[in-house]
Each structure stands twice: as C-alpha cells, then as structure tokens.
Write an enzyme that holds these catalytic residues in place. Sequence first.
Site, mmCIF file in Angstrom:
data_model
loop_
_atom_site.group_PDB
_atom_site.id
_atom_site.type_symbol
_atom_site.label_atom_id
_atom_site.label_comp_id
_atom_site.label_asym_id
_atom_site.label_seq_id
_atom_site.Cartn_x
_atom_site.Cartn_y
_atom_site.Cartn_z
ATOM 1 C CB THR A 47 -5.780 6.605 -7.809
ATOM 2 O OG1 THR A 47 -5.385 7.683 -6.958
ATOM 3 C CG2 THR A 47 -6.561 7.147 -8.997
ATOM 4 C CG HIS B 2 -6.769 9.396 0.429
ATOM 5 N ND1 HIS B 2 -6.851 8.099 -0.025
ATOM 6 C CD2 HIS B 2 -7.036 10.175 -0.649
ATOM 7 C CE1 HIS B 2 -7.160 8.103 -1.307
ATOM 8 N NE2 HIS B 2 -7.290 9.358 -1.721
ATOM 9 C CB CYS C 22 0.903 1.124 4.390
ATOM 10 S SG CYS C 22 -0.735 0.846 5.102
ATOM 11 C CG HIS D 291 -8.256 14.521 -1.801
ATOM 12 N ND1 HIS D 291 -7.216 14.523 -2.704
ATOM 13 C CD2 HIS D 291 -8.817 13.286 -1.890
ATOM 14 C CE1 HIS D 291 -7.158 13.346 -3.315
ATOM 15 N NE2 HIS D 291 -8.124 12.577 -2.839
ATOM 16 C CG ASN E 90 -12.201 10.791 -4.761
ATOM 17 O OD1 ASN E 90 -13.235 11.440 -4.857
ATOM 18 N ND2 ASN E 90 -11.009 11.270 -5.116
ATOM 19 C CG HIS F 135 -4.635 -0.458 4.933
ATOM 20 N ND1 HIS F 135 -4.039 0.206 3.884
ATOM 21 C CD2 HIS F 135 -5.654 -1.163 4.398
ATOM 22 C CE1 HIS F 135 -4.674 -0.094 2.762
ATOM 23 N NE2 HIS F 135 -5.653 -0.929 3.042
ATOM 24 C CB CYS G 227 -0.917 -0.009 1.234
ATOM 25 S SG CYS G 227 -1.789 1.544 1.492
HETATM 26 P P1 5GP Z 1 -7.514 9.505 -4.843
HETATM 27 O O1 5GP Z 1 -7.580 9.668 -6.341
HETATM 28 O O2 5GP Z 1 -7.240 8.057 -4.474
HETATM 29 O O3 5GP Z 1 -8.649 10.095 -4.097
HETATM 30 O O4 5GP Z 1 -6.265 10.365 -4.386
HETATM 31 C C1 5GP Z 1 -4.963 9.882 -4.340
HETATM 32 C C2 5GP Z 1 -4.072 11.091 -4.307
HETATM 33 O O5 5GP Z 1 -2.778 10.656 -3.950
HETATM 34 C C3 5GP Z 1 -3.948 11.814 -5.647
HETATM 35 O O6 5GP Z 1 -4.387 13.161 -5.486
HETATM 36 C C4 5GP Z 1 -2.462 11.710 -5.986
HETATM 37 O O7 5GP Z 1 -1.954 12.887 -6.577
HETATM 38 C C5 5GP Z 1 -1.843 11.441 -4.628
HETATM 39 N N1 5GP Z 1 -0.607 10.658 -4.690
HETATM 40 C C6 5GP Z 1 -0.402 9.532 -5.431
HETATM 41 N N2 5GP Z 1 0.832 9.062 -5.203
HETATM 42 C C7 5GP Z 1 1.418 9.916 -4.314
HETATM 43 C C8 5GP Z 1 2.713 9.938 -3.708
HETATM 44 O O8 5GP Z 1 3.583 9.085 -3.920
HETATM 45 N N3 5GP Z 1 2.955 10.970 -2.837
HETATM 46 C C9 5GP Z 1 2.019 11.928 -2.576
HETATM 47 N N4 5GP Z 1 2.379 12.895 -1.720
HETATM 48 N N5 5GP Z 1 0.797 11.916 -3.133
HETATM 49 C C10 5GP Z 1 0.494 10.925 -3.984
HETATM 50 ZN ZN ZN Z 2 -2.384 1.410 3.624
#
Ligand code: 5GP
Ligand code: ZN
Length: 111
Positions: free
Chosen positions: A92, A97, A6, A99, A84, A45, A3
């Site tokens: 993704t 999490h 994680c 935002h 999300n 997690h 993950c």
């Molecule tokens: P989701 O699309 O799952 O709601 O948001 C995942 C977020 O994680 C995205 O906004 C993406 O830019 C961010 N993200 C993906 N990989 C990394 C990473 O390695 N480091 C950081 N700081 N953010 C990440």
């Molecule tokens: Zn995790």
Amino acid sequence: MDCLFCSIIAGDIPSTKVYEDEFCLAFRDINPQAPTHILIIPKTHLASADEITPENSAIVAHIFEVIPLIARKEGLTSYRLVSNIGPDAAQTVRHLHFHLLGGKQMGETLA
Ligand code: 5GP
Ligand code: ZN
C-alpha cells in the site's frame, strides 16, 4: 515526490521512531498486526524491493544489519520479516519497507 514514508523521514508526518541513523529509519506501524510491528525503511526512496540493484543494494545490507539490533531492543530473538512488492502482494505504501513482526506465535502460512 508525494510519498508518505518520505514525509515521515522529513518529519512532516509524525511517527513513533525506534531507531534512526544516516541511512535508515525504523518506526512503529500505525496499525500493528503483532505486539511488535515495526517498519524499517531506507532514507533514499525506492518504490519496493523490486528496485534493488547492484548500485543501491548497500542500503539493504545496512538495514539487515540494523534489524537484529532493533529486535534485541524489542526483546525478540524470534520474529518475522515481510516486504510486500506491488499490488498482488497488497503493498500500500510505495516506499521500500520491511515489516518486523514479533511478540506472538504466528501461523505457518504466508499467503
Ligand atoms: P504495506 O501494506 O505497503 O506492506 O505496508 C504499509 C504499512 O504502513 C501498513 O502496515 C500500514 O499500517 C502502515 N502505515 C500506513 N500509513 C502509516 C502512517 O502514517 N504511519 C505509520 N506509522 N504507519 C503507516
Ligand atoms: Zn518515499
């Protein structure tokens, strides 16, 4: 478990931390969608907010206590929180999490 978040908690992948305590971590999104774009995650997690139960919801309450502190540190009193859940919402990273987005005028539509 494989993950990304994680691994960030473990320190195996670097991140720009803005807040950390025993239960949660907040760090800057690598691909910011606003002048302030911070991700707040529990250190335990959970795949998404769809896994919140009476047994684990205390961590979410804690995160929501921390969010205003982070916002104040960023100089924000108005901002957007997004979480999300699953593919239809374009999640993704399958680690819960939130935002925190702010520092610009956002639109009225969410989807
Ligand atoms: P989701 O699309 O799952 O709601 O948001 C995942 C977020 O994680 C995205 O906004 C993406 O830019 C961010 N993200 C993906 N990989 C990394 C990473 O390695 N480091 C950081 N700081 N953010 C990440
Ligand atoms: Zn995790």
